[in-house]
Design a protein around this motif. Structure first.
Motif, PDB file in Angstrom:
ATOM      1  N   UNK A 111     -28.050   3.523  -4.902  1.00 33.60           N
ATOM      2  CA  UNK A 111     -28.381   1.319  -5.003  1.00 33.60           C
ATOM      3  C   UNK A 111     -29.872   1.377  -4.495  1.00 33.60           C
ATOM      4  N   UNK A 112     -31.116   1.336  -5.589  1.00 36.51           N
ATOM      5  CA  UNK A 112     -32.049   0.630  -5.308  1.00 36.51           C
ATOM      6  C   UNK A 112     -33.013   0.208  -4.470  1.00 36.51           C
ATOM      7  N   UNK A 133     -33.539  -4.087   1.633  1.00 37.53           N
ATOM      8  CA  UNK A 133     -33.010  -4.568   1.010  1.00 37.53           C
ATOM      9  C   UNK A 133     -31.795  -3.550  -0.294  1.00 37.53           C
ATOM     10  N   UNK A 134     -30.746  -3.822  -0.291  1.00 35.54           N
ATOM     11  CA  UNK A 134     -30.144  -2.524  -1.328  1.00 35.54           C
ATOM     12  C   UNK A 134     -30.052  -3.210  -2.585  1.00 35.54           C
ATOM     13  N   UNK A 135     -30.049  -3.275  -3.562  1.00 42.40           N
ATOM     14  CA  UNK A 135     -29.985  -4.014  -4.038  1.00 42.40           C
ATOM     15  C   UNK A 135     -28.488  -4.531  -4.814  1.00 42.40           C
ATOM     16  N   UNK A 136     -27.518  -3.259  -4.629  1.00 44.35           N
ATOM     17  CA  UNK A 136     -26.201  -3.648  -4.619  1.00 44.35           C
ATOM     18  C   UNK A 136     -25.506  -4.815  -3.588  1.00 44.35           C
ATOM     19  N   UNK A 196     -40.188  -8.788  -0.204  1.00 45.48           N
ATOM     20  CA  UNK A 196     -40.284  -9.775  -1.755  1.00 45.48           C
ATOM     21  C   UNK A 196     -39.947  -9.555  -3.259  1.00 45.48           C
ATOM     22  N   UNK A 197     -39.499  -8.352  -3.344  1.00 47.51           N
ATOM     23  CA  UNK A 197     -38.562  -8.253  -4.472  1.00 47.51           C
ATOM     24  C   UNK A 197     -37.259  -8.983  -4.629  1.00 47.51           C
ATOM     25  N   UNK A 198     -37.081  -8.510  -3.009  1.00 49.09           N
ATOM     26  CA  UNK A 198     -35.278  -9.731  -2.775  1.00 49.09           C
ATOM     27  C   UNK A 198     -35.441 -11.216  -3.508  1.00 49.09           C
ATOM     28  N   UNK A 241     -29.134  -6.504   5.310  1.00 54.82           N
ATOM     29  CA  UNK A 241     -31.036  -5.666   5.067  1.00 54.82           C
ATOM     30  C   UNK A 241     -30.893  -4.369   6.308  1.00 54.82           C
ATOM     31  N   UNK A 242     -31.714  -4.899   6.220  1.00 59.95           N
ATOM     32  CA  UNK A 242     -32.277  -3.261   7.074  1.00 59.95           C
ATOM     33  C   UNK A 242     -33.676  -2.733   7.544  1.00 59.95           C
TER      34      UNK A 242
END
Length: 74
Positions: free
Chosen positions: A10-11, A50-53, A16-18, A41-42
């Motif tokens: 996963x992306x 953050x994983x987009x999934x 900021x993107x999240x 998150x991690x």
């Protein structure tokens, strides 16, 4: 060699993107992280990712917890 979508990782999103995906301020995501709420998150080194999934899954969970507009009508 074929690129199967199911086998891809996963992306990863920056905070900021999240925040852009959630249409929320970065400060809100930081607060949610502090409280232990919000999308999973991690840390990777010094960065919070953050994983987009995980973000999309969290959105669906929030959506399912909200009463539908149909049930609010009387």
């Amino acid at each position: 060699m074929t690129d199967h979508p199911a086998s891809r990782e996963p992306e990863l999103l920056t905070i900021t993107e999240a925040a852009e995906l959630l249409r929320a301020p970065v400060a809100t995501l930081r607060y949610w992280r502090h409280l232990g709420t919000g999308p999973r998150s991690f840390r990777l080194g010094r960065r919070v990712l953050y994983r987009s999934d995980d973000v999309r899954s969290w959105i669906e969970t929030q959506r399912s917890m909200t009463p539908s507009a149909q049930s609010r009508r009387v």
